[in-house]
Motif scaffolding. Sequence first.
Motif, PDB file in Angstrom:
ATOM      1  N   LEU A  54      53.735   4.261 -31.691  1.00  0.00           N
ATOM      2  CA  LEU A  54      53.449   3.782 -30.207  1.00  0.00           C
ATOM      3  C   LEU A  54      54.553   3.464 -29.331  1.00  0.00           C
ATOM      4  O   LEU A  54      54.516   4.193 -28.385  1.00  0.00           O
ATOM      5  CB  LEU A  54      52.577   2.277 -30.418  1.00  0.00           C
ATOM      6  CG  LEU A  54      51.124   2.438 -30.789  1.00  0.00           C
ATOM      7  CD1 LEU A  54      50.597   1.109 -30.439  1.00  0.00           C
ATOM      8  CD2 LEU A  54      50.357   3.460 -30.224  1.00  0.00           C
ATOM      9  N   ASN A  55      55.782   2.799 -29.858  1.00  0.00           N
ATOM     10  CA  ASN A  55      56.817   2.757 -29.274  1.00  0.00           C
ATOM     11  C   ASN A  55      57.317   4.287 -28.733  1.00  0.00           C
ATOM     12  O   ASN A  55      58.021   4.402 -27.598  1.00  0.00           O
ATOM     13  CB  ASN A  55      57.684   1.997 -29.788  1.00  0.00           C
ATOM     14  CG  ASN A  55      57.562   0.631 -30.025  1.00  0.00           C
ATOM     15  OD1 ASN A  55      56.572   0.095 -29.308  1.00  0.00           O
ATOM     16  ND2 ASN A  55      58.174  -0.097 -30.728  1.00  0.00           N
ATOM     17  N   THR A  56      57.283   5.146 -29.577  1.00  0.00           N
ATOM     18  CA  THR A  56      57.721   6.579 -29.273  1.00  0.00           C
ATOM     19  C   THR A  56      56.914   7.351 -27.990  1.00  0.00           C
ATOM     20  O   THR A  56      57.519   7.788 -27.285  1.00  0.00           O
ATOM     21  CB  THR A  56      57.533   7.372 -30.567  1.00  0.00           C
ATOM     22  OG1 THR A  56      58.632   6.723 -31.607  1.00  0.00           O
ATOM     23  CG2 THR A  56      58.234   8.770 -30.321  1.00  0.00           C
ATOM     24  N   VAL A  57      55.470   7.071 -28.356  1.00  0.00           N
ATOM     25  CA  VAL A  57      54.749   7.513 -27.190  1.00  0.00           C
ATOM     26  C   VAL A  57      54.907   7.132 -25.938  1.00  0.00           C
ATOM     27  O   VAL A  57      54.865   7.578 -24.918  1.00  0.00           O
ATOM     28  CB  VAL A  57      53.185   7.340 -27.662  1.00  0.00           C
ATOM     29  CG1 VAL A  57      52.285   7.863 -26.637  1.00  0.00           C
ATOM     30  CG2 VAL A  57      52.823   8.206 -28.866  1.00  0.00           C
ATOM     31  N   SER A  58      55.154   5.546 -25.726  1.00  0.00           N
ATOM     32  CA  SER A  58      55.229   4.911 -24.639  1.00  0.00           C
ATOM     33  C   SER A  58      56.688   4.989 -24.104  1.00  0.00           C
ATOM     34  O   SER A  58      56.984   4.576 -23.034  1.00  0.00           O
ATOM     35  CB  SER A  58      54.948   3.187 -24.810  1.00  0.00           C
ATOM     36  OG  SER A  58      55.865   2.899 -25.732  1.00  0.00           O
ATOM     37  N   GLY A  59      57.660   5.699 -24.941  1.00  0.00           N
ATOM     38  CA  GLY A  59      58.844   5.867 -24.370  1.00  0.00           C
ATOM     39  C   GLY A  59      59.976   4.685 -24.602  1.00  0.00           C
ATOM     40  O   GLY A  59      61.069   4.711 -24.433  1.00  0.00           O
ATOM     41  N   LEU A  60      59.515   3.658 -25.448  1.00  0.00           N
ATOM     42  CA  LEU A  60      60.210   2.682 -25.971  1.00  0.00           C
ATOM     43  C   LEU A  60      61.434   3.183 -27.097  1.00  0.00           C
ATOM     44  O   LEU A  60      62.392   2.373 -27.216  1.00  0.00           O
ATOM     45  CB  LEU A  60      59.750   1.234 -26.257  1.00  0.00           C
ATOM     46  CG  LEU A  60      58.657   0.718 -25.250  1.00  0.00           C
ATOM     47  CD1 LEU A  60      57.893  -0.360 -25.815  1.00  0.00           C
ATOM     48  CD2 LEU A  60      59.514   0.165 -23.916  1.00  0.00           C
ATOM     49  N   GLU A  61      60.851   4.092 -27.908  1.00  0.00           N
ATOM     50  CA  GLU A  61      61.713   4.689 -28.835  1.00  0.00           C
ATOM     51  C   GLU A  61      61.960   6.158 -28.366  1.00  0.00           C
ATOM     52  O   GLU A  61      60.880   6.687 -28.089  1.00  0.00           O
ATOM     53  CB  GLU A  61      61.330   4.580 -30.186  1.00  0.00           C
ATOM     54  CG  GLU A  61      61.241   3.082 -30.781  1.00  0.00           C
ATOM     55  CD  GLU A  61      62.527   2.572 -31.255  1.00  0.00           C
ATOM     56  OE1 GLU A  61      63.458   3.271 -31.251  1.00  0.00           O
ATOM     57  OE2 GLU A  61      62.307   1.477 -31.498  1.00  0.00           O
ATOM     58  N   GLU A  62      63.083   6.782 -28.720  1.00  0.00           N
ATOM     59  CA  GLU A  62      63.158   8.227 -28.534  1.00  0.00           C
ATOM     60  C   GLU A  62      62.866   8.838 -30.218  1.00  0.00           C
ATOM     61  O   GLU A  62      63.376   8.458 -31.045  1.00  0.00           O
ATOM     62  CB  GLU A  62      64.727   8.545 -28.136  1.00  0.00           C
ATOM     63  CG  GLU A  62      64.972   9.942 -27.731  1.00  0.00           C
ATOM     64  CD  GLU A  62      64.078  10.303 -26.439  1.00  0.00           C
ATOM     65  OE1 GLU A  62      64.061  11.695 -26.273  1.00  0.00           O
ATOM     66  OE2 GLU A  62      63.729   9.402 -25.561  1.00  0.00           O
ATOM     67  N   PRO A  63      62.195   9.714 -30.110  1.00  0.00           N
ATOM     68  CA  PRO A  63      61.864  10.389 -31.236  1.00  0.00           C
ATOM     69  C   PRO A  63      62.811  11.054 -31.832  1.00  0.00           C
ATOM     70  O   PRO A  63      63.748  11.623 -31.118  1.00  0.00           O
ATOM     71  CB  PRO A  63      60.705  11.551 -31.049  1.00  0.00           C
ATOM     72  CG  PRO A  63      60.869  11.792 -29.583  1.00  0.00           C
ATOM     73  CD  PRO A  63      61.370  10.577 -28.933  1.00  0.00           C
ATOM     74  N   THR A  64      63.337  11.323 -33.248  1.00  0.00           N
ATOM     75  CA  THR A  64      64.454  11.814 -33.800  1.00  0.00           C
ATOM     76  C   THR A  64      63.929  13.525 -33.562  1.00  0.00           C
ATOM     77  O   THR A  64      65.091  14.228 -33.237  1.00  0.00           O
ATOM     78  CB  THR A  64      64.414  11.652 -35.109  1.00  0.00           C
ATOM     79  OG1 THR A  64      64.665   9.933 -35.428  1.00  0.00           O
ATOM     80  CG2 THR A  64      65.647  12.232 -35.951  1.00  0.00           C
TER      81      THR A  64
END
Length: 253
Positions: A54-64
């Motif tokens: 979810l954090n990746t989808v929301s932009g809080l985390e950058e996917p590897t």
Amino acid sequence: MDGRTAKLTLKHISKTFYDHKKALPTISDVSFEVYNNEFLVILGPGLCGKTVLLNTVSGLEEPTSGQIFLDGREIHGTDPSIGMVFQKKAILPWKTVMQNVEFGPKMRGVPKAERRAAAQKFIDLVGLQGFENSFPHELSGGMKQRVGIARAYANDPEILILDEPFGALDAQTRYSMQDEIIRVWKSEKKTIIFVTNNIEEALYLGDRIVLLSKQPATVKEIYNIDLPRPRDMLSHEFLELREKISSNMDITV
């Protein structure tokens, strides 16, 4: 929902963290689509990587690695079209219900009368009329979560992400909030991505269920849920689907 245009598309999303140079893969090659106005549930065992996804989808985390597309355009980082409601009630304790709900529009420079009208609309929609001037410490857990939902909607996102929002609530309040979020979703017609580790909750809420494996999370299966609403948790069809998903769900210890 086959044949519908995707609102959000995840393509081969992976996320790896590093601890003292040791690789900790959390998400592995996750791909799926989310359709416009859909209520999509992401289901998986505890600590499988749901929140990281979810954090990746929301932009809080950058996917590897991998790509995320919103309405066909690739997105990076946070996007105002995507809002989020957390399990922990992230509302400001020193602000009233009204001040919390109008906070986002205020930060965007929306004029006071306009943002106050929008905030009042969503306060009414989630059933908090009469509590506009109350502070969070005066509210129950369910009411605080309603504030969080109203605040997210007041920002007018196209997609609303809910990360196990009812996990900390007692059973009776949780059932009530499940009905409430369906009512609000039908009224506002927003695309919702809802995360849970509870099979009954997933089946009660979702148009589709994306079942994740244990960590590192991969997509085990996607289930189309064609049960009519409101759903009967004791019906033969509901219990049959529950057993089918349960037998395919990883168990973590």
